[in-house]
Design a protein around this motif. Sequence first.
Motif, mmCIF file in Angstrom:
data_model
loop_
_atom_site.group_PDB
_atom_site.id
_atom_site.type_symbol
_atom_site.label_atom_id
_atom_site.label_comp_id
_atom_site.label_asym_id
_atom_site.label_seq_id
_atom_site.Cartn_x
_atom_site.Cartn_y
_atom_site.Cartn_z
ATOM 1 N N PRO A 1 14.678 -14.805 -20.637
ATOM 2 C CA PRO A 1 15.706 -14.574 -19.613
ATOM 3 C C PRO A 1 15.143 -14.016 -18.310
ATOM 4 C CG PRO A 1 15.755 -12.825 -21.248
ATOM 5 C CD PRO A 1 14.773 -13.848 -21.755
ATOM 6 N N LEU A 2 15.644 -14.539 -17.215
ATOM 7 C CA LEU A 2 15.437 -13.981 -15.884
ATOM 8 C C LEU A 2 16.817 -13.583 -15.399
ATOM 9 C CD1 LEU A 2 13.452 -13.475 -13.476
ATOM 10 C CD2 LEU A 2 14.137 -15.736 -12.629
ATOM 11 N N ILE A 3 17.099 -12.273 -15.370
ATOM 12 C CA ILE A 3 18.436 -11.769 -15.064
ATOM 13 C C ILE A 3 18.519 -11.439 -13.576
ATOM 14 C CG2 ILE A 3 20.205 -10.097 -15.661
ATOM 15 C CD1 ILE A 3 19.317 -11.769 -18.023
ATOM 16 N N ALA A 4 19.454 -12.075 -12.872
ATOM 17 C CA ALA A 4 19.689 -11.793 -11.457
ATOM 18 C C ALA A 4 21.036 -11.101 -11.299
ATOM 19 C CB ALA A 4 19.657 -13.078 -10.634
ATOM 20 N N LEU A 5 21.077 -10.106 -10.397
ATOM 21 C CA LEU A 5 22.305 -9.358 -10.132
ATOM 22 C C LEU A 5 22.769 -9.583 -8.703
ATOM 23 C CD1 LEU A 5 21.402 -5.861 -11.689
ATOM 24 C CD2 LEU A 5 22.439 -7.835 -12.832
ATOM 25 N N TYR A 6 24.090 -9.645 -8.542
ATOM 26 C CA TYR A 6 24.709 -9.644 -7.218
ATOM 27 C C TYR A 6 25.731 -8.516 -7.225
ATOM 28 C CZ TYR A 6 27.054 -11.059 -2.930
ATOM 29 O OH TYR A 6 27.580 -11.075 -1.653
ATOM 30 N N SER A 7 25.492 -7.491 -6.394
ATOM 31 C CA SER A 7 26.315 -6.285 -6.434
ATOM 32 C C SER A 7 26.611 -5.804 -5.021
ATOM 33 C CB SER A 7 25.580 -5.185 -7.225
ATOM 34 O OG SER A 7 26.307 -3.984 -7.216
ATOM 35 N N PRO A 8 27.693 -6.307 -4.399
ATOM 36 C CA PRO A 8 27.991 -5.918 -3.026
ATOM 37 C C PRO A 8 28.648 -4.550 -2.879
ATOM 38 C CG PRO A 8 29.614 -7.491 -3.801
ATOM 39 C CD PRO A 8 28.591 -7.377 -4.882
ATOM 40 N N ASN A 9 29.198 -4.002 -3.967
ATOM 41 C CA ASN A 9 29.982 -2.768 -3.869
ATOM 42 C C ASN A 9 29.284 -1.546 -4.457
ATOM 43 O OD1 ASN A 9 32.274 -4.130 -2.719
ATOM 44 N ND2 ASN A 9 32.698 -4.955 -4.753
ATOM 45 N N ALA A 10 28.058 -1.700 -4.901
ATOM 46 C CA ALA A 10 27.342 -0.563 -5.490
ATOM 47 C C ALA A 10 25.855 -0.878 -5.518
ATOM 48 C CB ALA A 10 27.847 -0.287 -6.900
ATOM 49 N N TYR A 11 25.061 0.170 -5.627
ATOM 50 C CA TYR A 11 23.638 0.001 -5.906
ATOM 51 C C TYR A 11 23.503 -0.156 -7.414
ATOM 52 C CZ TYR A 11 22.510 1.397 -1.143
ATOM 53 O OH TYR A 11 22.406 1.444 0.228
ATOM 54 N N ALA A 12 22.833 -1.218 -7.840
ATOM 55 C CA ALA A 12 22.750 -1.521 -9.269
ATOM 56 C C ALA A 12 21.313 -1.856 -9.655
ATOM 57 C CB ALA A 12 23.676 -2.685 -9.619
ATOM 58 N N THR A 13 21.032 -1.699 -10.935
ATOM 59 C CA THR A 13 19.715 -2.079 -11.446
ATOM 60 C C THR A 13 19.813 -2.329 -12.936
ATOM 61 O OG1 THR A 13 17.358 -1.510 -11.377
ATOM 62 C CG2 THR A 13 18.875 0.238 -12.047
ATOM 63 N N ILE A 14 18.756 -2.894 -13.492
ATOM 64 C CA ILE A 14 18.666 -3.125 -14.933
ATOM 65 C C ILE A 14 17.823 -2.007 -15.541
ATOM 66 C CG2 ILE A 14 17.820 -4.677 -16.731
ATOM 67 C CD1 ILE A 14 18.316 -6.999 -14.790
ATOM 68 N N LEU A 15 18.423 -1.255 -16.467
ATOM 69 C CA LEU A 15 17.699 -0.192 -17.149
ATOM 70 C C LEU A 15 17.059 -0.668 -18.441
ATOM 71 C CD1 LEU A 15 20.002 2.957 -16.793
ATOM 72 C CD2 LEU A 15 18.072 2.252 -15.364
ATOM 73 N N GLY B 1 18.035 1.548 -6.995
ATOM 74 C CA GLY B 1 19.068 0.536 -7.168
ATOM 75 C C GLY B 1 19.094 -0.411 -5.984
ATOM 76 N N LEU B 2 19.734 -1.562 -6.173
ATOM 77 C CA LEU B 2 19.768 -2.617 -5.154
ATOM 78 C C LEU B 2 21.208 -3.054 -4.914
ATOM 79 C CD1 LEU B 2 16.781 -4.468 -6.740
ATOM 80 C CD2 LEU B 2 16.709 -3.534 -4.424
ATOM 81 N N GLN B 3 21.590 -3.076 -3.658
ATOM 82 C CA GLN B 3 22.909 -3.573 -3.248
ATOM 83 C C GLN B 3 22.699 -4.904 -2.538
ATOM 84 O OE1 GLN B 3 24.799 -1.847 0.195
ATOM 85 N NE2 GLN B 3 26.782 -1.753 -0.850
ATOM 86 N N THR B 4 23.384 -5.945 -2.990
ATOM 87 C CA THR B 4 23.225 -7.279 -2.423
ATOM 88 C C THR B 4 24.521 -7.684 -1.748
ATOM 89 O OG1 THR B 4 23.712 -8.039 -4.665
ATOM 90 C CG2 THR B 4 21.419 -8.117 -3.960
ATOM 91 N N VAL B 5 24.466 -7.881 -0.446
ATOM 92 C CA VAL B 5 25.661 -8.213 0.341
ATOM 93 C C VAL B 5 25.365 -9.472 1.140
ATOM 94 C CG1 VAL B 5 27.328 -7.399 2.031
ATOM 95 C CG2 VAL B 5 26.195 -5.756 0.531
#
Length: 249
Positions: free
Chosen positions: A65-79, A204-208
């Motif tokens: 798996p290659l997990i990609a996140l899109y999170s415009p409303n928060a800083y997020a990450t994979i723990l 964390g990363l926020q993607t907008v």
Amino acid sequence: MTAGFQAWTDTGLVQIDGSSQNFALRQSFSVTTGSGAVNLGKSNAGVQYTVAANVANFTVSAVYPLIALYSPNAYATILKCQNVGTNSWSIQVWSNVAATVQVYVFDQSLAAAPSGAGFGLQVFDASGNLIADARQRLARVLDMQSGNIMGAGPGWGQWNQVDLRQYTFGPYSGVAKIGVAAIATAWVSAPAGGNDSGWYNVSGLQTVGNTINFQYAYNAVGSTTHPGNNTCFGSQYDWAFLAVDLSYI
């Protein structure tokens, strides 16, 4: 490569080389983070200490798996991304506030091959394995970023406490929606003697749209003392991510 098929992106990067597996979209869905437990440390007696944070726990099916996140409303990450069985992976996503995060699961083209007849180009390697299919949504990598919060080496040392550090990457031209994958999370933490009590620093990363915002921040839960410095491995400050084009998928 002495023979076979090659394709380049508009910036001159090899997208398909005729021998390496590409990553294609296998599934996408949304998760909502909420109050849950995050592991901080374990005592010599085997006691696992935790702290309350905004997390979402879920399982996905994939070979690699290659997990990609899109999170415009928060800083997020994979723990956590842990193999828990044949082609089964347990994922934990963290965010700085409770939020809905879009998750995109990419897998090797061979494992994510679409069923049924279709149209378009297919590429196979010398062993006959599918490595790219025009019907698939390939993980188009636009950028790779990495660093270390303190500029530290991998060894054990002592560093001043950092409460906040922020960067911005992009905007990336010609892209409507960008996600972050292959995330390496900077993490330094300490329990304060029991569950729901301790502090942690996390990146964390926020993607907008087509912009990525990075934040490394201090968090505290329960009765705890603000650290004046940190004694840890310098590699705990490492962070990295791939910027992946999620436009129209």
